[in-house]
Structure formats: structure tokens, C-alpha cells
Design a protein around this motif. Structure first.
Motif, PDB file in Angstrom:
ATOM      1  N   VAL A  14      87.793  38.381  75.361  1.00  9.90           N
ATOM      2  CA  VAL A  14      88.487  38.524  74.091  1.00  9.90           C
ATOM      3  C   VAL A  14      89.976  38.340  74.320  1.00  9.90           C
ATOM      4  CG1 VAL A  14      89.005  40.118  72.208  1.00  9.90           C
ATOM      5  CG2 VAL A  14      86.725  40.083  73.211  1.00  9.90           C
ATOM      6  N   GLY A  15      90.604  37.632  73.426  1.00 13.71           N
ATOM      7  CA  GLY A  15      92.046  37.427  73.538  1.00 13.71           C
ATOM      8  C   GLY A  15      92.382  36.391  74.592  1.00 13.71           C
ATOM      9  N   ALA A  16      93.620  36.344  74.926  1.00 15.96           N
ATOM     10  CA  ALA A  16      94.117  35.326  75.849  1.00 15.96           C
ATOM     11  C   ALA A  16      94.193  35.863  77.280  1.00 15.96           C
ATOM     12  CB  ALA A  16      95.469  34.832  75.364  1.00 15.96           C
ATOM     13  N   TRP A  17      93.241  36.654  77.683  1.00 14.67           N
ATOM     14  CA  TRP A  17      93.243  37.267  79.006  1.00 14.67           C
ATOM     15  C   TRP A  17      93.272  36.246  80.128  1.00 14.67           C
ATOM     16  CZ3 TRP A  17      94.315  42.044  80.141  1.00 14.67           C
ATOM     17  CH2 TRP A  17      94.113  43.031  79.181  1.00 14.67           C
ATOM     18  N   ARG A  18      92.679  35.070  79.911  1.00 14.46           N
ATOM     19  CA  ARG A  18      92.619  34.094  81.002  1.00 14.46           C
ATOM     20  C   ARG A  18      94.015  33.708  81.490  1.00 14.46           C
ATOM     21  NH1 ARG A  18      91.126  30.678  76.529  1.00 14.46           N
ATOM     22  NH2 ARG A  18      92.741  29.128  76.214  1.00 14.46           N
ATOM     23  N   TRP A  19      95.021  33.912  80.662  1.00 14.50           N
ATOM     24  CA  TRP A  19      96.383  33.579  81.048  1.00 14.50           C
ATOM     25  C   TRP A  19      96.955  34.574  82.055  1.00 14.50           C
ATOM     26  CZ3 TRP A  19      98.353  28.965  80.270  1.00 14.50           C
ATOM     27  CH2 TRP A  19      97.740  28.166  79.312  1.00 14.50           C
ATOM     28  N   GLY A  89     103.762  45.685  76.839  1.00 17.83           N
ATOM     29  CA  GLY A  89     103.775  45.061  75.516  1.00 17.83           C
ATOM     30  C   GLY A  89     103.189  43.660  75.550  1.00 17.83           C
ATOM     31  N   ILE A  90     103.516  42.900  76.590  1.00  8.49           N
ATOM     32  CA  ILE A  90     102.983  41.541  76.700  1.00  8.49           C
ATOM     33  C   ILE A  90     101.482  41.557  76.924  1.00  8.49           C
ATOM     34  CG2 ILE A  90     102.981  39.480  78.162  1.00  8.49           C
ATOM     35  CD1 ILE A  90     106.031  39.850  78.426  1.00  8.49           C
ATOM     36  N   VAL A  91     100.995  42.486  77.736  1.00  6.50           N
ATOM     37  CA  VAL A  91      99.541  42.585  77.965  1.00  6.50           C
ATOM     38  C   VAL A  91      98.831  42.884  76.648  1.00  6.50           C
ATOM     39  CG1 VAL A  91      97.739  43.968  79.084  1.00  6.50           C
ATOM     40  CG2 VAL A  91      99.693  43.142  80.411  1.00  6.50           C
ATOM     41  N   VAL A  92      99.368  43.798  75.852  1.00  4.41           N
ATOM     42  CA  VAL A  92      98.775  44.104  74.541  1.00  4.41           C
ATOM     43  C   VAL A  92      98.815  42.869  73.649  1.00  4.41           C
ATOM     44  CG1 VAL A  92      99.097  45.460  72.426  1.00  4.41           C
ATOM     45  CG2 VAL A  92      99.241  46.581  74.653  1.00  4.41           C
ATOM     46  N   TRP A  93      99.931  42.160  73.638  1.00  5.59           N
ATOM     47  CA  TRP A  93     100.072  40.948  72.824  1.00  5.59           C
ATOM     48  C   TRP A  93      99.045  39.892  73.248  1.00  5.59           C
ATOM     49  CZ3 TRP A  93     105.570  38.461  72.000  1.00  5.59           C
ATOM     50  CH2 TRP A  93     105.509  37.513  70.980  1.00  5.59           C
ATOM     51  N   LEU A  94      98.905  39.693  74.566  1.00  5.07           N
ATOM     52  CA  LEU A  94      97.914  38.726  75.057  1.00  5.07           C
ATOM     53  C   LEU A  94      96.500  39.131  74.655  1.00  5.07           C
ATOM     54  CD1 LEU A  94      99.264  37.890  78.626  1.00  5.07           C
ATOM     55  CD2 LEU A  94      98.932  36.274  76.754  1.00  5.07           C
ATOM     56  N   ALA A  99      91.519  33.669  71.759  1.00  9.20           N
ATOM     57  CA  ALA A  99      91.238  33.064  73.055  1.00  9.20           C
ATOM     58  C   ALA A  99      91.601  31.580  73.075  1.00  9.20           C
ATOM     59  CB  ALA A  99      89.776  33.256  73.422  1.00  9.20           C
ATOM     60  N   LYS A 100      91.582  30.939  71.923  1.00  7.69           N
ATOM     61  CA  LYS A 100      91.888  29.505  71.861  1.00  7.69           C
ATOM     62  C   LYS A 100      92.911  29.245  70.765  1.00  7.69           C
ATOM     63  CE  LYS A 100      87.498  28.203  73.649  1.00  7.69           C
ATOM     64  NZ  LYS A 100      86.558  27.246  73.923  1.00  7.69           N
ATOM     65  N   GLY A 101      93.669  28.161  70.941  1.00  5.45           N
ATOM     66  CA  GLY A 101      94.580  27.730  69.900  1.00  5.45           C
ATOM     67  C   GLY A 101      96.006  28.228  70.032  1.00  5.45           C
ATOM     68  N   ARG A 102      96.284  29.128  70.947  1.00  7.49           N
ATOM     69  CA  ARG A 102      97.649  29.660  71.121  1.00  7.49           C
ATOM     70  C   ARG A 102      98.070  29.565  72.589  1.00  7.49           C
ATOM     71  NH1 ARG A 102     100.222  31.939  66.740  1.00  7.49           N
ATOM     72  NH2 ARG A 102     101.890  31.127  68.031  1.00  7.49           N
ATOM     73  N   GLY A 103      97.700  28.477  73.222  1.00 13.96           N
ATOM     74  CA  GLY A 103      97.967  28.304  74.649  1.00 13.96           C
ATOM     75  C   GLY A 103      99.433  28.312  75.018  1.00 13.96           C
ATOM     76  N   LEU A 104     100.268  27.675  74.215  1.00 10.45           N
ATOM     77  CA  LEU A 104     101.697  27.628  74.514  1.00 10.45           C
ATOM     78  C   LEU A 104     102.303  29.028  74.477  1.00 10.45           C
ATOM     79  CD1 LEU A 104     103.685  25.364  75.180  1.00 10.45           C
ATOM     80  CD2 LEU A 104     104.247  25.263  72.761  1.00 10.45           C
ATOM     81  N   LEU A 105     101.958  29.789  73.456  1.00 10.42           N
ATOM     82  CA  LEU A 105     102.439  31.168  73.344  1.00 10.42           C
ATOM     83  C   LEU A 105     101.913  32.011  74.499  1.00 10.42           C
ATOM     84  CD1 LEU A 105     103.849  33.496  71.855  1.00 10.42           C
ATOM     85  CD2 LEU A 105     101.795  33.704  70.424  1.00 10.42           C
ATOM     86  N   ALA A 106     100.633  31.876  74.795  1.00 11.46           N
ATOM     87  CA  ALA A 106     100.028  32.666  75.873  1.00 11.46           C
ATOM     88  C   ALA A 106     100.636  32.321  77.231  1.00 11.46           C
ATOM     89  CB  ALA A 106      98.517  32.454  75.883  1.00 11.46           C
ATOM     90  N   ALA A 107     100.863  31.040  77.478  1.00 13.91           N
ATOM     91  CA  ALA A 107     101.479  30.637  78.754  1.00 13.91           C
ATOM     92  C   ALA A 107     102.891  31.202  78.865  1.00 13.91           C
ATOM     93  CB  ALA A 107     101.486  29.117  78.870  1.00 13.91           C
ATOM     94  N   GLY A 108     103.654  31.126  77.781  1.00 12.93           N
ATOM     95  CA  GLY A 108     105.005  31.683  77.791  1.00 12.93           C
ATOM     96  C   GLY A 108     104.997  33.179  78.067  1.00 12.93           C
ATOM     97  N   LEU A 109     104.108  33.899  77.397  1.00 13.96           N
ATOM     98  CA  LEU A 109     104.010  35.341  77.614  1.00 13.96           C
ATOM     99  C   LEU A 109     103.592  35.652  79.046  1.00 13.96           C
ATOM    100  CD1 LEU A 109     102.291  36.411  74.270  1.00 13.96           C
ATOM    101  CD2 LEU A 109     104.643  36.919  74.976  1.00 13.96           C
ATOM    102  N   ALA A 110     102.641  34.887  79.582  1.00 12.73           N
ATOM    103  CA  ALA A 110     102.168  35.115  80.948  1.00 12.73           C
ATOM    104  C   ALA A 110     103.293  34.899  81.958  1.00 12.73           C
ATOM    105  CB  ALA A 110     100.982  34.196  81.248  1.00 12.73           C
ATOM    106  N   LEU A 111     104.135  33.898  81.731  1.00 17.68           N
ATOM    107  CA  LEU A 111     105.248  33.645  82.643  1.00 17.68           C
ATOM    108  C   LEU A 111     106.317  34.735  82.561  1.00 17.68           C
ATOM    109  CD1 LEU A 111     105.575  29.781  82.253  1.00 17.68           C
ATOM    110  CD2 LEU A 111     104.826  31.027  84.295  1.00 17.68           C
ATOM    111  N   VAL A 112     106.637  35.179  81.352  1.00 16.11           N
ATOM    112  CA  VAL A 112     107.605  36.274  81.202  1.00 16.11           C
ATOM    113  C   VAL A 112     107.055  37.541  81.866  1.00 16.11           C
ATOM    114  CG1 VAL A 112     108.807  37.774  79.561  1.00 16.11           C
ATOM    115  CG2 VAL A 112     108.684  35.304  79.134  1.00 16.11           C
TER     116      VAL A 112
END
Length: 172
Positions: A14-19, A89-94, A99-112
Motif C-alpha cells: 500500500v502506498g509508495a513504500w517501494r520508494w 513525516g516523509i514516511v507517513v506521506w509516502l 502506489a502508482k501514478g506519483r513516481g516523481l513525488l515519491a522519488a523526490g520524497l525518498a531522496l529528501v
């Protein structure tokens, strides 16, 4: 295992955890490069790589651009708390992102996230952040930085790009 109606089951799908794998990879690279620098360089020792690029071990007790570096020590704990809070906060946001469709946002959050945690690890272990990349031109020197700082910068760039693209999509 089945869930009852209204019951939510924790799942990494669930969510963008893969990032978070990106975050873990960047944290590993950050800590590895800092370890190499600490093993091979004394503080202030440098190696010229290019006419505009040096490796130089520096210790930063402050934040970006050495902000509060001479504050007497209390800033270490403040920056640890801020880094951990931002990370949480970023972990909660992710977790809440689709899970799909917000890759750019998820990648940015994962890098920060990776950059924040990479520098928090330094503050916990050493009381300062290890910086070692120094860009300069003649007598002008950009403040030294590390892989974690680079991840934060790229991540913020991706967040801004995602926001700009969202704005353009919403106007159509």
C-alpha cells in the motif's frame, strides 16, 4: 489472513513504500562514501580531482552553509530532532501516496528522506556531518557537501518539478 470490514491491515504494497528502497540505497552510498573519506583523509586534507573539484574532509556542526555551526553544541540535538521529524513525516506521506501514478513525488520524497537520515546518522555518531565534495572556481568556493546533501537537493528539485507539472495538469 483476512481482514474484517473497516479494519486496515498494514502492508508494504500500500502506498509508495517501494520508494524506500531508493532511500536505503542512497543512505548506504552516503555512509559508505563518508567512511571512505574518514579512513583516507584527515580533517582539512584534500585531493584535487579537477581544476574546479576537490575531495576535502570537513566537519560541519551546523546545517546548510554551516548555519549555527558555532552555536556551542545544542544545535546537534536540534538538528537530530528536526531530521527525525522530517523523516517520520516523509514516511507517513509516502505511506499515503498511491502506489502508482506519483513516481516523481515519491522519488523526490525518498531522496529528501535519505539525505536527512544520512546526515542524522553522522550527527548521532560523530556530533557533526562529514562533508567532502568541494566545488570552486579560482578564489570562489561553494560550501562543501556530501552525498546526503546531493540527495536532498535532487529530491527538492523533483518535488518542485512534480508541483509544477501538477499545476500545469490542473490548469488544463
Amino acid at each position: 489472513m483476512t481482514t474484517r470490514p473497516g479494519e486496515r491491515r498494514f502492508s508494504f504494497s500500500v502506498g509508495a513504500w517501494r520508494w524506500l528502497w531508493l532511500s536505503l540505497g542512497v543512505i548506504a552510498v552516503d555512509q559508505y562514501t563518508k567512511t571512505l573519506i574518514m579512513e583516507r583523509f584527515d580533517e582539512f586534507e584534500s585531493l584535487v580531482l579537477l581544476p574546479v573539484l576537490d575531495l576535502m574532509r570537513l566537519h560541519n556542526e551546523g546545517a546548510a552553509f554551516s548555519f549555527l555551526s558555532d552555536a556551542g553544541g545544542w544545535q546537534r540535538w536540534m538538528f537530530i530532532v528536526i531530521g527525525l521529524a522530517v523523516g517520520a513525516g516523509i514516511v507517513v506521506w509516502l505511506r499515503q501516496l498511491p502506489a502508482k501514478g506519483r513516481g516523481l513525488l515519491a522519488a523526490g520524497l525518498a531522496l529528501v528522506l535519505a539525505g536527512a537520515i544520512g546526515n542524522v546518522i553522522d550527527r548521532i555518531l560523530w556530533g557533526h556531518v562529514v562533508d567532502f565534495i568541494r566545488v570552486h572556481y579560482q578564489e570562489w568556493y561553494y560550501p562543501a557537501f556530501n552525498a546526503a546533501d546531493s540527495a536532498i537537493t535532487i529530491g527538492v528539485g523533483l518535488l518542485l518539478l512534480d508541483s509544477l507539472l501538477d499545476y500545469r495538469r490542473s490548469r488544463r
